[in-house]
Scaffold this motif. Structure first.
Motif, PDB file in Angstrom:
ATOM      1  N   PHE A 229      -1.272  -9.350   2.249  1.00 38.59           N
ATOM      2  CA  PHE A 229      -1.665  -8.254   3.145  1.00 38.59           C
ATOM      3  C   PHE A 229      -3.158  -8.236   3.433  1.00 38.59           C
ATOM      4  O   PHE A 229      -3.592  -7.737   4.453  1.00 38.59           O
ATOM      5  CB  PHE A 229      -1.193  -6.906   2.605  1.00 38.59           C
ATOM      6  N   LYS A 262      -0.995  -0.572  -1.598  1.00 38.36           N
ATOM      7  CA  LYS A 262      -0.448  -1.010  -0.324  1.00 38.36           C
ATOM      8  C   LYS A 262       0.190  -2.387  -0.470  1.00 38.36           C
ATOM      9  O   LYS A 262       1.294  -2.649   0.012  1.00 38.36           O
ATOM     10  CB  LYS A 262      -1.574  -1.060   0.720  1.00 38.36           C
ATOM     11  N   GLY A 266       4.008  -3.179   0.083  1.00 34.11           N
ATOM     12  CA  GLY A 266       4.346  -4.151   1.121  1.00 34.11           C
ATOM     13  C   GLY A 266       5.283  -5.212   0.579  1.00 34.11           C
ATOM     14  O   GLY A 266       6.271  -5.591   1.218  1.00 34.11           O
ATOM     15  N   PRO A 292       5.752   2.101   8.054  1.00 33.58           N
ATOM     16  CA  PRO A 292       4.517   1.782   8.801  1.00 33.58           C
ATOM     17  C   PRO A 292       3.340   2.620   8.332  1.00 33.58           C
ATOM     18  O   PRO A 292       2.233   2.111   8.174  1.00 33.58           O
ATOM     19  CB  PRO A 292       4.882   2.123  10.249  1.00 33.58           C
ATOM     20  N   GLU A 293       3.597   3.880   8.013  1.00 34.18           N
ATOM     21  CA  GLU A 293       2.496   4.722   7.567  1.00 34.18           C
ATOM     22  C   GLU A 293       1.994   4.266   6.197  1.00 34.18           C
ATOM     23  O   GLU A 293       0.797   4.130   5.964  1.00 34.18           O
ATOM     24  CB  GLU A 293       2.936   6.188   7.508  1.00 34.18           C
ATOM     25  N   LEU A 295       2.069   1.411   4.894  1.00 35.08           N
ATOM     26  CA  LEU A 295       1.380   0.126   4.929  1.00 35.08           C
ATOM     27  C   LEU A 295       0.183   0.161   5.879  1.00 35.08           C
ATOM     28  O   LEU A 295      -0.442  -0.862   6.140  1.00 35.08           O
ATOM     29  CB  LEU A 295       2.352  -0.975   5.340  1.00 35.08           C
ATOM     30  N   LEU A 297       0.152   0.672   9.075  1.00 36.32           N
ATOM     31  CA  LEU A 297       0.404  -0.037  10.320  1.00 36.32           C
ATOM     32  C   LEU A 297       0.654   0.923  11.472  1.00 36.32           C
ATOM     33  O   LEU A 297       0.923   0.523  12.588  1.00 36.32           O
ATOM     34  CB  LEU A 297       1.633  -0.949  10.169  1.00 36.32           C
ATOM     35  N   GLN A 298       0.608   2.218  11.141  1.00 36.58           N
ATOM     36  CA  GLN A 298       0.931   3.222  12.132  1.00 36.58           C
ATOM     37  C   GLN A 298       0.211   2.945  13.452  1.00 36.58           C
ATOM     38  O   GLN A 298       0.835   2.787  14.494  1.00 36.58           O
ATOM     39  CB  GLN A 298       0.514   4.612  11.613  1.00 36.58           C
ATOM     40  N   VAL A 300      -1.347   0.353  14.585  1.00 40.96           N
ATOM     41  CA  VAL A 300      -1.023  -0.911  15.234  1.00 40.96           C
ATOM     42  C   VAL A 300       0.277  -0.762  16.021  1.00 40.96           C
ATOM     43  O   VAL A 300       0.393  -1.185  17.178  1.00 40.96           O
ATOM     44  CB  VAL A 300      -0.852  -2.028  14.185  1.00 40.96           C
ATOM     45  N   LEU A 301       1.249  -0.133  15.374  1.00 42.13           N
ATOM     46  CA  LEU A 301       2.542   0.014  16.023  1.00 42.13           C
ATOM     47  C   LEU A 301       2.437   0.852  17.308  1.00 42.13           C
ATOM     48  O   LEU A 301       3.010   0.515  18.335  1.00 42.13           O
ATOM     49  CB  LEU A 301       3.538   0.664  15.058  1.00 42.13           C
TER      50      LEU A 301
END
Ligand code: SF4
Ligand code: SF4
Ligand code: SF4
Ligand code: SF4
Ligand code: SF4
Ligand code: SF4
Ligand code: FES
Lengths: 309, 527, 351
Positions: A229, A262, A266, A292-293, A295, A297-298, A300-301
């Motif tokens: 990651f 994280k 992950g 997503p939260e 990790l 990635l929120q 990014v998504l």
């Protein structure tokens, strides 16, 4: 570099100057038990289970902090040494719950290993016992300080990452305890649940909540993985039981290896057969969040969605 | 064994001759006990009142060495009372009439004279065996270790054929092998007259097949010498060199003094073993071998089941597995031998041995296989002789009772018999070094009947000297009714009680197995 | 044979009539804990660990002794079942030494397994505790009756597998104890030390002396092999720790099941005995001196070669071994016939 030659249990061994007696013994193939010593942490010499007998010395020195010198004559299992180790174990056990029956560490616990090795069945004397509440107010780490042997490995490993240094020794004497500042539970501290301390704890004082009740160590298999990651390259173990991967544990960390929650989560998502819901602290409370939260990635998504939409 | 071990528990009638099953084959003993608990009849023929004899419905306490008289007597009763399996005899056997004529004279009364078994008891046992739905015969050294050992085995087979108790489940003729891999050593051609799978060295096509597989022009055709003949040859100077792997003839063979003398006369002796055995001490070169825990391989048990032995640890010290050592010696002698692993050796064995042809390591991973197993998809053969004997018809081979070669007399008034103890094994090289078995059962004693003891003024625990014409040993006496008057017994496990200094090397004319079960001795109190 | 179909934890299963609920559950791979049940022994039904809930039945039923019937609806882990099992465990633990720290069965103990499974940390009620002397006056088996849960498996194994009935229940009530006649020790009884009782004991009450003093259950690697003693050919597992054989435990052998005799189970000590030959020896002036393999092999080859060329192959003879493997006997026969050129091969004890 200069070498020194010493004799351990009648075997001559040559090591680099500066080597500890403990490491020299390992080199010669002799096992010396240790609690507080960890190769990646600096010497400590607190638990004294690693004592040895050295000709010409009056006391039994701790081998993990004693430097090997030329001509030294060492005995690692002499009657005096064994006696001392037994006494140390009895002292620890006098204030240790008899919990192996259901303890998560049963089968992978140094206290248990050494008690078996030296035939110490229980405390030699009934001492005063702690009765700390088991702390499991956070979703990741269970702390049962009744089982803590105060080896300090968790303290030192946590302090290796500058911005952390969450736990330290608190109080004195019989009341000495490992605690977060103000003795608050980990859940209320700055702890990031990286699991470094769990990875180094030699007994069952620190365990993973997400693995609790999932299986006993002899039923579990560990397989190392490297986290991708970020580029720190931290090492984790995939824990599996039978055909199923049931969890992820941090491996003993080195100084440059921060380990983080994280990364662990992950890997859980990637490898576990049934990954549990991740939990994050929001306004001082742990709540279940989406992957997503968890990790991070929120954002990014969202962006991806926007681009696609 | 013609039948699997598990069949024993299913037999309605068990005739155990000369086997103290519960002591020397404890796990087979469990099957016997199970059968008895299930209501089967157990008859034990043994001069001693052994543990298994105590369990028996009938104990035939026969005189040592009178087994043939007993077996022929049983057959005689079965024929004269018309109880035999006429259909089986007619369809599956030949030479019945010769046999009938031969056993005629073994009337129960005559047999009583020879064996000491009351005529009525004999009749009763004969009826029981013949009348049982399934009857099995178990035997061990009690049968084979006599000058007439081979004939004893014939007599057993005759009886089984007579009643059709062979070639079907829960019956058969079942020798119980004393050592883990005697069966395998025989199967593999560690015998003077046969190659693997009992293929005779005298047969041209057999020799041609092996010679070509082994990359040679030809192989020797003349059958070789048996152990006894080798030792004879050595003491006469005809055998100059010997190579002994994992055996200890100094203790296990009769007339130990003579064995030592023979081995000492050799120009060169190599012994390969895991311990410096009494035999290895006489060697010029001793090669340290790996134990069973340190190598891969297979053993074939007494029911012909080929099973895996697996390497658990590295050989201790510089020891090496026997198969590697043999390869090294062969290579050094100019015949390169090299194998990756025992699995590869097994492939070669299978290719040369019809009865092992279907056996391979991958298959053995699923469990043991009982030979004959001619092809890779053949399930193995738990019961032999179903529907047909290997030679076609079963041949009755009449045999006559002959008394043991050495009988008690004025000077040596007692009969000495030897055997096994539960807690030990063979010459004791292994069981004396376990840290447990020898602690529990550390010294050997001589079993002697109370009336014999009284004659000699012996008390329990007295030290005695037992002597035969060949040698003597000292040990303590145990007064017991396990042995009848006139018989004394001890084991051959204990090096300090090297009982084979006394035993008689007279051998069976066919199998060449020595008569370890009967020799004449005298017993004297020392100090 | 007639069959019945029943439902366990919502899944249907069909088994031969006469099967127990336990067997039916096993067919579905549903685990039910048991203490006194053993497939090779008669059913005892005393521990009640295996209780299940059966629709329509008034009480919880013991699955090891309850026949499966058509249409039966079974729950194996319902709250009532779990509660019952917890209570049983608490009762057992109330009178059990908390010794897992050093108990050699730790890691392979049913009591421990189930306590963990049901989260029972200790006895709910601290009752009277036994103070039996640990029995270890024989070299094979250690008996610690403080840890005995009175499942009776050893009693049945001794009677039904070993056919001996050395041990049995004695005394009554709280004092009930499994013991040889007259409450002597095994050493003072008819025990033949087959250890078949040890193989079935679900807890640490019966232990193999040598093995348990040396290794913890999770440290050993097990290697399945065949017994090196008599011709029965029992299978067992060699227990290996740090490259050493530390003991023998039962497996499910083709010939023997889990049963072994004293030699097979306790006769492994010779493997690491100090007397083991560790180097080739060559006799010089009547004394053995250690040699390298190369020297020894060359000497053997040279001497045997010289006899063969000087006196002919018939002056050589070979004794093979009933203790070596098939492969080794085969190679030795090949060696004798192909290399030495004689059929003078035999083995000592064709017995
Ligand atoms: S919690 Fe574990 S690592 Fe930390 S001091 Fe206690 S025993 Fe040592
Ligand atoms: S920490 Fe170790 S000694 Fe303590 S209860 Fe757990 S397993 Fe046993
Ligand atoms: S018998 Fe089982 S529960 Fe009892 S102390 Fe031993 S391992 Fe623990
Ligand atoms: S060791 Fe064997 S004979 Fe002895 S009590 Fe146990 S089962 Fe019975
Ligand atoms: S000793 Fe073991 S097998 Fe026997 S009753 Fe006790 S717990 Fe059961
Ligand atoms: S365990 Fe006992 S009965 Fe089984 S093969 Fe070994 S010696 Fe024979
Ligand atoms: S296992 Fe069913 S009652 Fe014990």
């Amino acid at each position: 570099m200069a070498n020194v030659t010493l004799t351990i249990n009648g075997v001559k061994v040559t090591v680099q100057k500066g080597t500890t007696v403990l490491d020299a013994a390992a080199e010669a193939g002799f096992f010396i038990p240790t609690f507080c010593h960890a190769p990646e942490l600096t010497g400590f010499g607190a638990c004294r289970i690693c004592v040895v007998e050295i000709q010409g010395m009056r006391n039994l020195p701790a081998s993990c902090v004693t430097e090997a010198t030329e001509g030294m004559v060492v005995q690692t299992e002499s009657p005096a040494v064994v006696e001392a180790r037994k006494t140390i174990l009895e002292l620890i056990l006098a204030n240790h719950p008899q919990d192996c029956l259901t303890c998560e560490k049963n089968g992978d616990c140094r206290l248990q290993d050494y008690a078996f090795r030296y035939g110490v069945k229980g405390p030699g004397f009934e001492g005063q016992r702690h009765s700390y509440a088991i702390e499991d107010s956070n979703p990741y780490i269970i702390r049962d300080l009744n089982k803590c042997i105060l080896c300090g490995r968790c303290v030192r490993t946590c302090a290796q990452v500058k911005e952390r240094a969450v736990v330290d020794y608190a109080y004195r004497g019989f009341n000495t305890k490992i605690a977060a500042p103000m003795d608050v539970p980990l859940g209320e501290s700055d702890c990031v649940y990286c699991g470094r301390c769990v990875a180094v704890c030699p007994v069952g004082a620190l365990t993973y909540k997400r693995l609790s009740g999932q299986g006993r160590v002899w039923e579990l298999e560990k397989k190392p993985v490297t986290c991708t990651f970020c580029d720190s390259g931290c090492q984790f173990d995939l824990i599996s039981k039978g055909q199923k991967v049931i969890g992820v544990a941090a491996r003993a960390p080195g100084p440059g290896r921060p380990l983080c929650l994280k990364g662990r989560l992950g890997l859980e998502l990637m490898y576990c057969d049934q990954p549990g819901t991740p939990q994050l602290k929001k306004d001082g409370e742990f709540v279940g969040v989406t992957w997503p939260e968890a990790l991070g990635l929120q954002g990014v998504l969202e962006k991806l969605k926007k681009i696609e939409g | 064994m013609t039948n699997p071990i598990k069949d024993v528990a299913g037999a309605d009638f068990i005739l155990a001759i000369g086997t103290n099953t519960t002591e020397s084959h404890p796990i087979i003993g469990l099957q016997v006990k199970k059968a008895v608990r299930g209501g089967s009849t157990l008859v034990v023929a043994d001069p001693r009142k052994t543990e298994v004899a105590e369990l028996a419905h009938t104990h035939l306490q026969i005189k040592s060495g009178s087994d043939i008289a007993l077996l022929n007597g049983l057959a005689g009763v079965i024929i004269s009372e018309g109880l035999y399996n006429k259909e089986f005899v007619k369809e599956r056997t030949e030479d019945f009439e010769v046999f009938r004529a031969a056993v005629e004279k073994y009337t129960p009364e005559y047999v009583e004279e020879l064996t000491g078994i009351p005529a009525d008891k004999l009749r009763e046992v004969a009826r029981g065996y013949a009348g049982a739905e399934n009857a099995t015969i178990l035997y061990t050294m009690g049968i084979t270790q006599h000058i007439c050992g081979t004939h004893n085995v014939f007599a057993v087979a005759n009886l089984a054929m007579l009643c059709g108790h062979i070639g079907k489940p829960y019956s058969g003729v079942n020798p119980l092998r004393g050592q883990n891999n005697v069966q395998g050593a025989c199967d593999m051609g560690a015998l003077p007259a046969v190659l693997t799978g009992y293929q005779g060295v005298g047969l041209d096509d057999v020799r041609a097949k092996f010679a070509s597989a082994w990359g040679l022009e030809s192989l020797p055709a003349k059958p070789g010498l048996t152990v006894g003949e080798m030792l004879e040859g050595a003491s006469r100077g005809q055998i100059k060199g010997m190579y002994i792997m994992g055996e200890n003839p100094v203790l296990s063979d009769p007339d130990a003094g003579h064995v030592i003398h023979a081995l000492e006369k050799l120009d060169f002796l190599v012994v390969q073993d895991i311990f410096l055995s009494e035999t290895a001490q006489l060697a010029d070169v001793v090669l340290p071998a790996a134990s069973f825990a340190e190598k891969d391989g297979t053993f074939s048990n007494t029911e012909r089941r080929v099973q895996r032995v697996r390497k658990a640890i590295e050989p201790v010290g510089e020891a090496r597995p026997d198969w590697r050592i043999i390869c090294d010696v062969a290579t050094a002698m100019g015949y390169p031998m090299s194998y990756e692993s025992p699995a590869e050796i097994m492939r070669e064995i299978a290719s040369l041995t019809p009865s092992y042809a279907g056996i391979s390591y991958p298959r053995l991973e699923q469990g043991g296989i009982q030979w004959p197993c001619p092809t890779a998809d053949h399930p193995g053969t738990p019961v032999l002789h179903v529907g047909k004997f290997s030679r076609g018809l079963g041949k009755f081979s009449p045999v006559e009772y002959v008394p043991p070669a050495e009988l008690p007399d004025q000077q040596y008034p007692l009969v000495l018999s030897t055997g096994r103890r539960h807690f030990h094994y063979h010459t004791g090289t292994m069981t004396m070094r376990t840290g447990a078995l020898e602690v529990h059962y550390g010294t050997e004693y001589l079993e002697i009947n109370a009336s014999d003891a009284a004659k000699m003024g012996l008390a329990e625990g007295d030290r005695v000297r037992v002597s035969s014409r060949r040698g003597s040993v000292e040990l303590s006496a145990r007064i017991t009714d396990v042995v009848p008057e006139g018989l004394v017994f001890t084991s051959f496990h204990f090096p300090e009680v090297a009982i084979n200094k006394l035993t008689n090397p007279a051998r069976d004319g066919i199998s060449k197995i020595p008569e370890l079960k009967v020799c004449a001795v005298k017993v004297e109190k020392t100090a | 044979m007639a069959e019945v179909t029943l439902t366990i934890n919502g899944r249907q299963v069909t088994v031969p009539q006469g099967s127990t609920v336990l067997e039916a559950a096993k067919k579905l791979d549903i685990f039910i804990p048991t203490l006194c049940y053993d497939p090779e022994l008669t059913i005892d039904g005393s521990c009640r660990m295996c209780v299940v809930e059966i629709k329509g039945a008034r009480a919880l039923m013991i699955s090891c002794a309850t026949a499966a019937t058509g249409g039966m609806v079974v729950e194996t882990e319902s709250p009532a079942v779990v509660e019952a099992r917890k209570t049983i465990l608490e009762l057992l633990l109330a009178n059990h030494p908390m010794d897992c720290l050093t108990c050699a069965r730790s890691g392979d103990c049913r009591l421990q397994d189930y306590a963990y499974r049901y989260g029972v940390k200790e006895g709910g009620f601290k009752g009277a505790v036994h103070q039996y002397q640990i029995e270890d006056d024989n070299p094979f088996i250690v008996r610690d009756m403080n840890k005995c849960i009175l499942c009776g498996k050893c009693v049945r194994a001794c009677a039904q597998i070993q056919g001996k009935s050395v041990v049995d229940y004695s005394y009554r009530g709280f004092n009930t104890k499994v013991a040889p006649a007259m409450d002597t020790t095994l050493a003072g009884s008819d025990c033949v030390f087959c250890g078949n009782c040890v193989a079935v004991c679900p807890v640490g009450a019966l232990q193999e002396k040598g093995l348990r003093a040396k290794a913890r259950t999770w440290e050993v690697e097990k290697v399945r092999t065949t017994c090196p003693y008599c011709g029965t050919g029992c299978n067992f597992d060699l227990n290996v720790k740090d490259g050493k054989v530390v003991g023998v435990t039962s497996c499910d052998g083709d010939v023997n099941g889990r049963a072994l005799c004293v030699k097979g189970r306790f006769g492994y000590g010779f493997i690491h005995h100090p007397d083991r030959l560790k180097k080739p020896l060559i006799k010089k002036d009547g004394r053995f001196v250690e040699a390298s393999w190369e020297q020894a092999i060359n000497l053997v080859a040279e001497k045997l070669g010289a006899i063969k060329s000087g006196f002919g192959p018939e002056a050589l003879a070979v004794l093979s071994s009933a203790r070596c493997t098939n492969e080794e006997n085969y190679l030795f026969s090949k060696f004798t016939r192909a290399v030495l050129g004689t059929n003078n091969i035999d083995h000592c004890a064709r017995l």
